[in-house]
Design a protein around this motif. Sequence first.
Motif, PDB file in Angstrom:
ATOM      1  N   GLU A   4       0.882  -1.167   0.000  1.00 23.99           N
ATOM      2  CA  GLU A   4       0.000   0.000   0.000  1.00 23.99           C
ATOM      3  C   GLU A   4       0.917   1.214   0.000  1.00 23.99           C
ATOM      4  O   GLU A   4       1.520   1.551   1.014  1.00 23.99           O
ATOM      5  CB  GLU A   4      -0.884   0.005   1.241  1.00 23.99           C
ATOM      6  N   ILE A   5       1.030   1.823  -1.169  1.00 25.86           N
ATOM      7  CA  ILE A   5       2.023   2.889  -1.340  1.00 25.86           C
ATOM      8  C   ILE A   5       1.461   4.189  -0.777  1.00 25.86           C
ATOM      9  O   ILE A   5       0.398   4.645  -1.188  1.00 25.86           O
ATOM     10  CB  ILE A   5       2.425   3.004  -2.821  1.00 25.86           C
ATOM     11  N   GLY A   6       2.188   4.754   0.184  1.00 28.59           N
ATOM     12  CA  GLY A   6       1.726   5.990   0.818  1.00 28.59           C
ATOM     13  C   GLY A   6       2.003   7.185  -0.071  1.00 28.59           C
ATOM     14  O   GLY A   6       1.114   7.752  -0.696  1.00 28.59           O
ATOM     15  N   ASP A   7       3.244   7.549  -0.156  1.00 33.54           N
ATOM     16  CA  ASP A   7       3.648   8.669  -0.999  1.00 33.54           C
ATOM     17  C   ASP A   7       4.505   8.158  -2.146  1.00 33.54           C
ATOM     18  O   ASP A   7       5.204   7.156  -2.021  1.00 33.54           O
ATOM     19  CB  ASP A   7       4.433   9.703  -0.182  1.00 33.54           C
ATOM     20  N   TYR A   8       4.421   8.879  -3.249  1.00 29.30           N
ATOM     21  CA  TYR A   8       5.165   8.493  -4.444  1.00 29.30           C
ATOM     22  C   TYR A   8       5.869   9.733  -4.980  1.00 29.30           C
ATOM     23  O   TYR A   8       5.224  10.754  -5.244  1.00 29.30           O
ATOM     24  CB  TYR A   8       4.184   7.906  -5.470  1.00 29.30           C
ATOM     25  N   ILE A   9       7.182   9.631  -5.068  1.00 31.64           N
ATOM     26  CA  ILE A   9       7.982  10.726  -5.629  1.00 31.64           C
ATOM     27  C   ILE A   9       8.625  10.213  -6.910  1.00 31.64           C
ATOM     28  O   ILE A   9       9.082   9.074  -6.960  1.00 31.64           O
ATOM     29  CB  ILE A   9       9.084  11.171  -4.639  1.00 31.64           C
ATOM     30  N   TRP A  55      22.996  20.293  -8.591  1.00 36.63           N
ATOM     31  CA  TRP A  55      23.110  20.600  -7.165  1.00 36.63           C
ATOM     32  C   TRP A  55      22.165  19.782  -6.299  1.00 36.63           C
ATOM     33  O   TRP A  55      22.366  19.657  -5.098  1.00 36.63           O
ATOM     34  CB  TRP A  55      22.869  22.096  -6.925  1.00 36.63           C
ATOM     35  N   MET A  56      21.111  19.263  -6.901  1.00 38.01           N
ATOM     36  CA  MET A  56      20.188  18.443  -6.103  1.00 38.01           C
ATOM     37  C   MET A  56      19.355  17.552  -7.013  1.00 38.01           C
ATOM     38  O   MET A  56      19.136  17.871  -8.181  1.00 38.01           O
ATOM     39  CB  MET A  56      19.258  19.343  -5.277  1.00 38.01           C
ATOM     40  N   PRO A  57      18.886  16.412  -6.461  1.00 38.47           N
ATOM     41  CA  PRO A  57      18.002  15.554  -7.252  1.00 38.47           C
ATOM     42  C   PRO A  57      16.656  16.262  -7.440  1.00 38.47           C
ATOM     43  O   PRO A  57      15.961  16.550  -6.470  1.00 38.47           O
ATOM     44  CB  PRO A  57      17.825  14.301  -6.383  1.00 38.47           C
ATOM     45  N   ILE A  58      16.320  16.551  -8.680  1.00 35.85           N
ATOM     46  CA  ILE A  58      15.045  17.220  -8.978  1.00 35.85           C
ATOM     47  C   ILE A  58      13.939  16.157  -9.019  1.00 35.85           C
ATOM     48  O   ILE A  58      14.139  15.071  -9.542  1.00 35.85           O
ATOM     49  CB  ILE A  58      15.138  17.927 -10.361  1.00 35.85           C
ATOM     50  N   GLY A  59      12.789  16.492  -8.454  1.00 40.71           N
ATOM     51  CA  GLY A  59      11.679  15.538  -8.464  1.00 40.71           C
ATOM     52  C   GLY A  59      10.352  16.232  -8.259  1.00 40.71           C
ATOM     53  O   GLY A  59      10.298  17.459  -8.113  1.00 40.71           O
ATOM     54  N   TYR A  60       9.294  15.451  -8.260  1.00 38.42           N
ATOM     55  CA  TYR A  60       7.958  15.979  -7.976  1.00 38.42           C
ATOM     56  C   TYR A  60       7.170  14.895  -7.255  1.00 38.42           C
ATOM     57  O   TYR A  60       7.498  13.709  -7.345  1.00 38.42           O
ATOM     58  CB  TYR A  60       7.235  16.419  -9.258  1.00 38.42           C
ATOM     59  N   HIS A  61       6.140  15.288  -6.537  1.00 40.27           N
ATOM     60  CA  HIS A  61       5.279  14.313  -5.880  1.00 40.27           C
ATOM     61  C   HIS A  61       4.248  13.806  -6.877  1.00 40.27           C
ATOM     62  O   HIS A  61       3.492  14.585  -7.448  1.00 40.27           O
ATOM     63  CB  HIS A  61       4.595  14.928  -4.659  1.00 40.27           C
ATOM     64  N   GLY A  62       4.225  12.500  -7.070  1.00 34.33           N
ATOM     65  CA  GLY A  62       3.303  11.877  -8.016  1.00 34.33           C
ATOM     66  C   GLY A  62       2.037  11.415  -7.308  1.00 34.33           C
ATOM     67  O   GLY A  62       1.789  11.737  -6.143  1.00 34.33           O
ATOM     68  N   ARG A  63       1.231  10.642  -8.016  1.00 37.32           N
ATOM     69  CA  ARG A  63      -0.063  10.240  -7.486  1.00 37.32           C
ATOM     70  C   ARG A  63      -0.055   8.744  -7.165  1.00 37.32           C
ATOM     71  O   ARG A  63      -0.131   7.902  -8.067  1.00 37.32           O
ATOM     72  CB  ARG A  63      -1.142  10.562  -8.522  1.00 37.32           C
ATOM     73  N   ALA A  64       0.048   8.420  -5.853  1.00 38.28           N
ATOM     74  CA  ALA A  64       0.139   7.015  -5.432  1.00 38.28           C
ATOM     75  C   ALA A  64      -1.105   6.229  -5.842  1.00 38.28           C
ATOM     76  O   ALA A  64      -1.028   5.044  -6.142  1.00 38.28           O
ATOM     77  CB  ALA A  64       0.344   6.940  -3.920  1.00 38.28           C
ATOM     78  N   GLY A  65      -2.270   6.913  -5.864  1.00 40.21           N
ATOM     79  CA  GLY A  65      -3.521   6.225  -6.162  1.00 40.21           C
ATOM     80  C   GLY A  65      -3.628   5.709  -7.590  1.00 40.21           C
ATOM     81  O   GLY A  65      -4.525   4.923  -7.897  1.00 40.21           O
ATOM     82  N   SER A  66      -2.747   6.161  -8.477  1.00 43.89           N
ATOM     83  CA  SER A  66      -2.800   5.707  -9.873  1.00 43.89           C
ATOM     84  C   SER A  66      -1.769   4.627 -10.174  1.00 43.89           C
ATOM     85  O   SER A  66      -1.567   4.278 -11.334  1.00 43.89           O
ATOM     86  CB  SER A  66      -2.579   6.881 -10.828  1.00 43.89           C
ATOM     87  N   ILE A  67      -1.112   4.111  -9.132  1.00 45.29           N
ATOM     88  CA  ILE A  67      -0.106   3.070  -9.371  1.00 45.29           C
ATOM     89  C   ILE A  67      -0.817   1.736  -9.591  1.00 45.29           C
ATOM     90  O   ILE A  67      -1.662   1.337  -8.791  1.00 45.29           O
ATOM     91  CB  ILE A  67       0.891   3.001  -8.198  1.00 45.29           C
ATOM     92  N   VAL A  68      -0.482   1.089 -10.702  1.00 43.27           N
ATOM     93  CA  VAL A  68      -1.125  -0.184 -11.053  1.00 43.27           C
ATOM     94  C   VAL A  68      -0.061  -1.257 -11.268  1.00 43.27           C
ATOM     95  O   VAL A  68       1.107  -0.961 -11.500  1.00 43.27           O
ATOM     96  CB  VAL A  68      -2.005  -0.054 -12.325  1.00 43.27           C
ATOM     97  N   ILE A  69      -0.521  -2.508 -11.182  1.00 44.26           N
ATOM     98  CA  ILE A  69       0.415  -3.627 -11.291  1.00 44.26           C
ATOM     99  C   ILE A  69       0.604  -4.018 -12.755  1.00 44.26           C
ATOM    100  O   ILE A  69      -0.260  -3.735 -13.610  1.00 44.26           O
ATOM    101  CB  ILE A  69      -0.107  -4.825 -10.449  1.00 44.26           C
ATOM    102  N   ASP A  70       1.727  -4.651 -13.026  1.00 44.16           N
ATOM    103  CA  ASP A  70       2.037  -5.251 -14.319  1.00 44.16           C
ATOM    104  C   ASP A  70       0.781  -5.836 -14.978  1.00 44.16           C
ATOM    105  O   ASP A  70      -0.030  -6.475 -14.304  1.00 44.16           O
ATOM    106  CB  ASP A  70       3.056  -6.379 -14.084  1.00 44.16           C
ATOM    107  N   ALA A  71       0.658  -5.624 -16.264  1.00 41.57           N
ATOM    108  CA  ALA A  71      -0.409  -6.214 -17.097  1.00 41.57           C
ATOM    109  C   ALA A  71      -1.770  -5.523 -16.957  1.00 41.57           C
ATOM    110  O   ALA A  71      -2.735  -5.953 -17.572  1.00 41.57           O
ATOM    111  CB  ALA A  71      -0.559  -7.714 -16.865  1.00 41.57           C
ATOM    112  N   THR A  72      -1.839  -4.448 -16.180  1.00 38.35           N
ATOM    113  CA  THR A  72      -3.090  -3.682 -16.114  1.00 38.35           C
ATOM    114  C   THR A  72      -3.195  -2.831 -17.385  1.00 38.35           C
ATOM    115  O   THR A  72      -2.241  -2.128 -17.727  1.00 38.35           O
ATOM    116  CB  THR A  72      -3.079  -2.746 -14.884  1.00 38.35           C
ATOM    117  N   PRO A  73      -4.342  -2.885 -18.109  1.00 38.70           N
ATOM    118  CA  PRO A  73      -4.471  -2.032 -19.299  1.00 38.70           C
ATOM    119  C   PRO A  73      -4.391  -0.545 -18.919  1.00 38.70           C
ATOM    120  O   PRO A  73      -4.820  -0.167 -17.832  1.00 38.70           O
ATOM    121  CB  PRO A  73      -5.873  -2.365 -19.828  1.00 38.70           C
TER     122      PRO A  73
END
Length: 410
Positions: A114-119, A148-166
């Motif tokens: 259950e992924i809480g936060d996703y960066i 100077w620093m790792p650039i990133g953004y906060h993504g959306r954990a609720g849209s993470i799907v498993i392999d083979a999901t259309p």
Amino acid sequence: MAIPSGSDFPLENLPYGVFEARDGRGHIGVAIGDRIFDLRTAAEAGLLENVGDRASYSAGSLNPILEAGPELWRALRERLADLLARDGDPVLRNLNVARFFVDQCSARMRVPVEIGDYIDFYSSEQHATNLGKMFRPNAEPLLPNWKWMPIGYHGRAGSIVIDATPVSRPCGQRKPASAAIPVWGASTMLDFELEIGFLTGRAAIFGVVLVNDWSARDIQAWEYQPLGPFLGKSFATTVSPWIVTMDALAPFRVAPPEQDPQPLSYLRIPGDANYDINLEVKLETEEMRRRGMGPIGIARTNAGGLYWTFEQQLAHARSNGAKIRPGDLFASGTISGSASGSYGSMIELTWGGSKPITLPSGERRSFLEDGDEVTLHGWCERRGLRIGFGVCRGRVAPAQICAGSATQER
Ligand code: CA
């Protein structure tokens, strides 16, 4: 335990996942050869006594194990290695062995945590340089902060799907260069991004998965300024089902590229902090499938060249006091090498769509079409030892009707 030669999952790997068992519940399992060893059933049979709390193994996700921390991870890995060794543990041998195993090919996998936060980071210098050249052709490709620093953004954990999901083609607002005002409709520049991601546990990094950060380049290009990626990336992110642990990856550590300028002190983390993970992207179109041609490799690269390491990404993410929790996912950003066959996205491989790829079927691709299936592979190989990540697949489905009509242009 018989392991087919060349398997991604020899005894030295033992990655964790969650599969849907016959009882309809999610069971924690470990991949071994082409089978899954069911940890829930094993714990109920008393095979994991004194290795953590039995309740941890009856959860439908790996979160309790991630929360338990590195001491349990090591004890569990040792116990599983004993149980699953070539001749098998005597305890396992004396039981009705079949009930502890499920064939991987028939198993339905779930997102294992259950992924809480996703960066999502932007750690590949070659990828950042390529996109800089395309988006800002008359300026320095790397922005002044990048080294100077790792650039990133906060993504959306609720849209993470498993392999083979259309993956449905997203709709959204975009602005074609020729149009005076933006239009609404299905993305015409759907892309994949080849990434790896690590999952945090208590006090340490637990393991690594393959990540496909699906991206709608036309939606992204119009919306991203000044706050960064938003709806062009939040519709789907696919992860591979097996979490390869840091213990399994330890033999494949490599030195990251030298960093110049030297980063600030909180980001100075020496050591062989990168991992020599070979990565490949394969593409199969509907037409190729119909003609039985099989998928074709379109890119090959390696994660060992990432400029910013996992530890640096983690140090940076928590440097403002933000609490990192077990079950957070940190993706690397698209991984590209310096040669054109090593780019980890269509936008780079076709240089913004200007150099389409020709496929064995004679079809051409600038971006992904409906029915296209993208498969990510990852594996490590050194001194006769090989472990793999399995696959991370996704097939593009036609746009759903969203916010009006998918075909409506405004
Ligand atoms: Ca990304």
